[in-house]
Design a protein around this motif. Structure first.
Motif, PDB file in Angstrom:
ATOM      1  N   VAL A  83      82.314  26.069 -80.904  1.00  0.00           N
ATOM      2  CA  VAL A  83      82.318  25.883 -79.451  1.00  0.00           C
ATOM      3  C   VAL A  83      83.213  26.961 -78.869  1.00  0.00           C
ATOM      4  O   VAL A  83      84.386  27.066 -79.246  1.00  0.00           O
ATOM      5  CB  VAL A  83      82.858  24.482 -79.081  1.00  0.00           C
ATOM      6  CG1 VAL A  83      82.950  24.320 -77.579  1.00  0.00           C
ATOM      7  CG2 VAL A  83      81.988  23.403 -79.688  1.00  0.00           C
ATOM      8  N   TYR A  84      82.662  27.780 -77.979  1.00  0.00           N
ATOM      9  CA  TYR A  84      83.433  28.837 -77.334  1.00  0.00           C
ATOM     10  C   TYR A  84      83.902  28.353 -75.972  1.00  0.00           C
ATOM     11  O   TYR A  84      83.120  27.793 -75.205  1.00  0.00           O
ATOM     12  CB  TYR A  84      82.602  30.116 -77.216  1.00  0.00           C
ATOM     13  CG  TYR A  84      82.485  30.804 -78.554  1.00  0.00           C
ATOM     14  CD1 TYR A  84      83.383  31.800 -78.911  1.00  0.00           C
ATOM     15  CD2 TYR A  84      81.513  30.426 -79.471  1.00  0.00           C
ATOM     16  CE1 TYR A  84      83.313  32.407 -80.146  1.00  0.00           C
ATOM     17  CE2 TYR A  84      81.434  31.032 -80.712  1.00  0.00           C
ATOM     18  CZ  TYR A  84      82.331  32.022 -81.042  1.00  0.00           C
ATOM     19  OH  TYR A  84      82.266  32.615 -82.269  1.00  0.00           O
ATOM     20  N   LEU A  85      85.177  28.589 -75.711  1.00  0.00           N
ATOM     21  CA  LEU A  85      85.800  28.083 -74.497  1.00  0.00           C
ATOM     22  C   LEU A  85      86.025  29.195 -73.487  1.00  0.00           C
ATOM     23  O   LEU A  85      86.013  30.375 -73.830  1.00  0.00           O
ATOM     24  CB  LEU A  85      87.136  27.416 -74.848  1.00  0.00           C
ATOM     25  CG  LEU A  85      87.062  26.342 -75.927  1.00  0.00           C
ATOM     26  CD1 LEU A  85      88.459  25.844 -76.280  1.00  0.00           C
ATOM     27  CD2 LEU A  85      86.180  25.199 -75.471  1.00  0.00           C
ATOM     28  N   GLU A  86      86.253  28.795 -72.252  1.00  0.00           N
ATOM     29  CA  GLU A  86      86.487  29.738 -71.171  1.00  0.00           C
ATOM     30  C   GLU A  86      87.684  30.643 -71.444  1.00  0.00           C
ATOM     31  O   GLU A  86      87.721  31.793 -71.025  1.00  0.00           O
ATOM     32  CB  GLU A  86      86.728  28.954 -69.872  1.00  0.00           C
ATOM     33  CG  GLU A  86      85.967  29.491 -68.707  1.00  0.00           C
ATOM     34  CD  GLU A  86      86.107  28.573 -67.510  1.00  0.00           C
ATOM     35  OE1 GLU A  86      87.249  28.327 -67.079  1.00  0.00           O
ATOM     36  OE2 GLU A  86      85.061  28.114 -67.029  1.00  0.00           O
ATOM     37  N   SER A  87      88.670  30.135 -72.168  1.00  0.00           N
ATOM     38  CA  SER A  87      89.871  30.906 -72.471  1.00  0.00           C
ATOM     39  C   SER A  87      89.621  32.013 -73.495  1.00  0.00           C
ATOM     40  O   SER A  87      90.490  32.831 -73.739  1.00  0.00           O
ATOM     41  CB  SER A  87      90.953  29.969 -73.011  1.00  0.00           C
ATOM     42  OG  SER A  87      90.540  29.426 -74.252  1.00  0.00           O
ATOM     43  N   GLY A  88      88.433  32.012 -74.120  1.00  0.00           N
ATOM     44  CA  GLY A  88      88.123  32.992 -75.145  1.00  0.00           C
ATOM     45  C   GLY A  88      88.321  32.450 -76.550  1.00  0.00           C
ATOM     46  O   GLY A  88      87.915  33.074 -77.526  1.00  0.00           O
TER      47      GLY A  88
END
Length: 157
Positions: free
Chosen positions: A111-116
């Motif tokens: 899962v890739y998050l907005e924070s990188g």
């Protein structure tokens, strides 16, 4: 209520328990052999089979007992990864992508998050031998569908 719930398969849980039990047995046998080289007394004959077969059997039992308590839960709040040591929640507002990636001998969901940052889910996954999951692609499709449904119009009921 969970929209989806993913746990390791029985085969994966038993295989993981057996693997950890065999590692424990090897360490226990090595420690015993080293201890015997330092002291002249020998352990009873029944101790060797107990050291060799006890940990793998205990590992299989622990794998079966822990299986329902670990995995990934998906609900309206986000994706929750549950392990025996704790749980982590990634809210939908932070998730920007879901991908199946190869990590070592396994294919896992990241899962890739907005924070990188990226988070590897504890289930579903697929690998070789005991780690294989014939339903992995269907589970990945379901996760992707839930993420896209939430991102573009809410989690389906």
């Amino acid at each position: 209520m969970d929209a989806a719930r993913f746990s390791p398969t029985w085969q994966q849980a038993l295989g993981r328990g057996l693997y950890l039990g065999v590692l424990t047995a090897v360490v226990a046998l090595l420690v015993t052999v080293v201890a015997l080289s330092l002291t002249p007394s020998a352990p009873p004959h029944w101790a060797w089979p107990l050291l060799a077969f006890g940990p793998p059997l205990a590992g299989v039992l622990v794998g079966a007992l822990v299986r329902p308590r670990v995995g990934t839960r998906v609900d309206a709040r986000g994706i929750r990864t549950v392990t025996p040591f704790g749980e982590g929640v990634e809210p939908w507002s932070e998730v920007v992508d879901l991908r199946a990636e190869r990590r070592g001998a396994r294919t896992v969901v990241s899962v890739y998050l907005e924070s990188g940052a990226s988070v590897q889910l504890s289930a579903p996954y697929s690998g070789e031998l005991f780690a294989s999951d014939p339903q992995f692609e269907l589970k990945m499709f379901a996760l992707s569908h839930l993420w896209r449904s939430h991102r573009f119009g809410g989690v389906p009921s």
